[in-house]
Write an enzyme that holds these catalytic residues in place. Structure first.
Site, PDB file in Angstrom:
ATOM      1  CB  SER A 148       0.031   0.982 -19.572  1.00 44.29           C
ATOM      2  OG  SER A 148       0.514   0.865 -18.221  1.00 44.29           O
ATOM      3  CE1 TYR A 172      -3.726  -2.601 -18.361  1.00 45.83           C
ATOM      4  CE2 TYR A 172      -1.574  -1.919 -17.267  1.00 45.83           C
ATOM      5  CZ  TYR A 172      -2.783  -1.191 -17.923  1.00 45.83           C
ATOM      6  OH  TYR A 172      -2.992  -0.081 -18.314  1.00 45.83           O
ATOM      7  CE  LYS A 176      -3.674  -1.005 -21.615  1.00 43.77           C
ATOM      8  NZ  LYS A 176      -4.880  -0.318 -22.477  1.00 43.77           N
ATOM      9  CG  LEU A 224      -1.610   4.770  -3.048  1.00 42.89           C
ATOM     10  CD1 LEU A 224      -1.920   3.823  -1.965  1.00 42.89           C
ATOM     11  CD2 LEU A 224      -0.028   5.108  -3.152  1.00 42.89           C
ATOM     12  CG  PHE A 244       1.459  -4.750  -2.212  1.00 41.80           C
ATOM     13  CD1 PHE A 244       1.028  -5.842  -2.052  1.00 41.80           C
ATOM     14  CD2 PHE A 244       0.518  -3.707  -2.671  1.00 41.80           C
ATOM     15  CE1 PHE A 244      -0.116  -6.095  -1.751  1.00 41.80           C
ATOM     16  CE2 PHE A 244      -0.936  -4.055  -2.538  1.00 41.80           C
ATOM     17  CZ  PHE A 244      -1.246  -5.222  -2.115  1.00 41.80           C
ATOM     18  N   GLY A 330       4.544  -8.670 -10.270  1.00 46.21           N
ATOM     19  CA  GLY A 330       4.325  -7.622 -11.383  1.00 46.21           C
ATOM     20  C   GLY A 330       4.588  -5.983 -11.023  1.00 46.21           C
TER      21      GLY A 330
END
Length: 508
Positions: A148, A172, A176, A224, A244, A330
């Site tokens: 990612s 997260y 990765k 989204l 956000f 994050g």
């Protein structure tokens, strides 16, 4: 000469959004036998039937038994954190029986990972360790890893090259990073055995152009674009979008992300999988014996949250309401890829633009208002049969043609309302689709026009009618209004019309 036997490829998370599109692209090559495992935590097994149908419909009339076998998927309900379940799958095929693994399965929400970090490390890191150990036991040492862009955290430079230091800002992203380091260490420890590539996804979106497979997250989507699609489609009853933060150092203050079409992403997996083959030259420039590489898969173009809301408004016609709230832990201001290395070494390059991506997503949502729970009869592409080749208009939204003869071409026209532009999406491996414009004047009568080198819309346009524009990728100057399937499949979707009619065109 007999064809090479199918290579068995195990895809983890095969029923998921990315996994299903990757499987589709692999099936289209008719070179692989797919083994798919998934725990169905966030994806339904119904997708496999649709994948098989698409693959079968694409088979030529003279398909071999091996071709037919490539359309069938060996599916297993397996949780990767249960090592014995994973081992049982490998035991079925024996040592050396699986050529390689594409590891896609993971928990993937940045926000959720900050709330349940241990769960993320368990599912994303520990499960990867179990998988690699079992692969080693069964002499399966080719590994394609779904990483990612979050591994970069807040990058010092935009666009982001692969040489950027890895410094994730969320559990997260860190899961990765840890998995990438494990892979690199493994390839250094056993350079004669392992070949591995990490694909650092940016933001995949869209759906297969047929609208037959797409993203179907359970509950309220965390990403989204599927959130916007489900709001516009009425699946989500709380229509307000929460943005956000609007105080980031970006043009409009909202976060910027690099979006790429899921079909581009899936094709990137096929290219990277081929790079794991013994004859591949991809690892020749590695600084040492370890055969490990990491590549960005992105478009190189960034779009803000507000720009994405506007893009979805244009294709869906839905007036989204949004409110600005505080930043989310994050999140980073900008994640835009530098895709240069993947293009140079793998030959990867995105084909689809933002509008096509949003249009294909909306097409999926419109045809599947309840995701894979939608009745198949509502979403299956209409196939044009030879018996339908009269000149009576067919009211359709999508069309799947697999027959050798379809009148050599067709015209399409608007119904009761005239729009200023139409969009036609055509998918086939050796053609690209063009966008045609509506013209008020033009020739009359149903006449078939052969391909010409000096093609122009205005020359052949006729009042109230439009033509599908196909570009031959082997000859970029040659364009025309025709479709000749010759046993191949076309998935054609007409968007933005109240009433679409289709007629077969008579060959001149």
């Amino acid at each position: 000469m007999p064809s090479e036997p199918l290579k068995r490829i195990l895809v983890t998370g095969g029923a998921g959004y990315i996994g299903s599109h990757v499987i589709h692209v692999l099936q289209q090559t008719r070179r692989f036998k797919i083994i798919a495992i998934d725990n169905y935590h966030n994806s339904p097994p119904a997708v496999y039937d649709r994948l098989t149908k698409i693959a079968r419909d694409a088979l030529p009339a003279d398909a071999t038994e091996q071709d037919k076998d490539s359309t069938e998927i060996d599916t297993y309900k397996v949780d990767l954190i249960n090592a014995e379940e994973v081992r049982a799958v490998f035991e079925k095929y024996g040592k050396g029986g699986i050529w390689g693994v594409i590891h896609i399965a993971a928990l993937k929400s940045v926000g959720e990972s900050t709330q349940i970090p241990i769960t993320y490390y368990h599912n994303n890191v520990a499960a990867t360790i179990f998988l690699l150990e079992i692969m080693s036991d069964f002499e399966c040492t080719r590994f394609l890893y779904s990483s990612s862009a979050t591994v970069y955290g807040t990058p010092p430079h935009i666009p982001i090259p692969e040489s950027t230091r890895l410094h994730a800002d969320s559990p997260y992203g860190r899961s990765k990073v840890m998995s990438e380091f494990m892979l690199e260490d493994l390839c250094h420890a056993e350079p004669s055995r392992w070949r591995a590539i990490s694909l650092r996804y940016f933001n995949p979106a869209g759906a297969h152009p047929s609208g037959f497979i797409g993203e179907d997250p359970q509950g309220r989507p965390g990403n989204l674009l599927p959130l916007l699609a489900q709001i516009a489609g009425g699946r989500i009853k709380d229509p307000e979008v929460k943005v956000f933060g609007n105080d980031y150092p970006t043009p409009d203050g909202t976060c910027v992300r690099d979006y790429l079409h899921v079909m581009d992403l899936a094709k990137g997996h096929l290219i990277a999988l081929d790079a794991l083959a013994p004859e591949s030259k991809v690892f020749d420039n590695c600084p040492d014996e370890a055969r490990y590489k990491a590549y960005n898969l992105g478009s190189g173009r960034g779009f803000s949250v507000l720009q994405m809301i506007e893009a979805m408004r244009k294709v869906s016609g839905f007036d989204f309401k949004y409110s600005i709230i505080g930043r989310r832990r994050g999140d980073v201001p900008d994640l835009t890829a530098d895709p240069t290395l993947a293009e140079k070494e793998l030959g990867f390059k995105t084909e689809y633009d933002l509008e096509t991506m949003c249009r294909d997503l909306w097409n999926w949502q419109a045809k599947n208002p309840q995701g894979y729970d939608t009745q198949e009869s509502q979403v299956a592409p209409l196939r044009l049969q030879q018996s339908q080749l009269s000149f009576k208009p067919l009211s359709i939204q999508s069309l799947n043609m697999t027959h050798d003869y379809v009148g050599d071409g067709f015209w399409i026209r608007v119904g009761s309302k005239v729009h200023t532009a139409m969009y036609v999406s055509v998918t086939r491996t050796d053609h690209n689709a063009g966008t045609s414009q509506w013209h008020a004047q033009g020739k009359s009568g149903v006449t078939w026009h052969h391909l010409t080198g000096n093609f122009s819309d205005s020359h052949y346009a006729r009042g109230g009618w439009e033509l599908v524009v196909i570009k031959d990728v082997n000859n970029t100057r040659r364009k025309g209004w025709y479709l000749q399937p010759h046993g191949k499949s076309y998935y054609i979707t007409f968007n933005g019309w109240d009433d679409v009619k289709l007629e077969a065109a008579r060959k001149a």
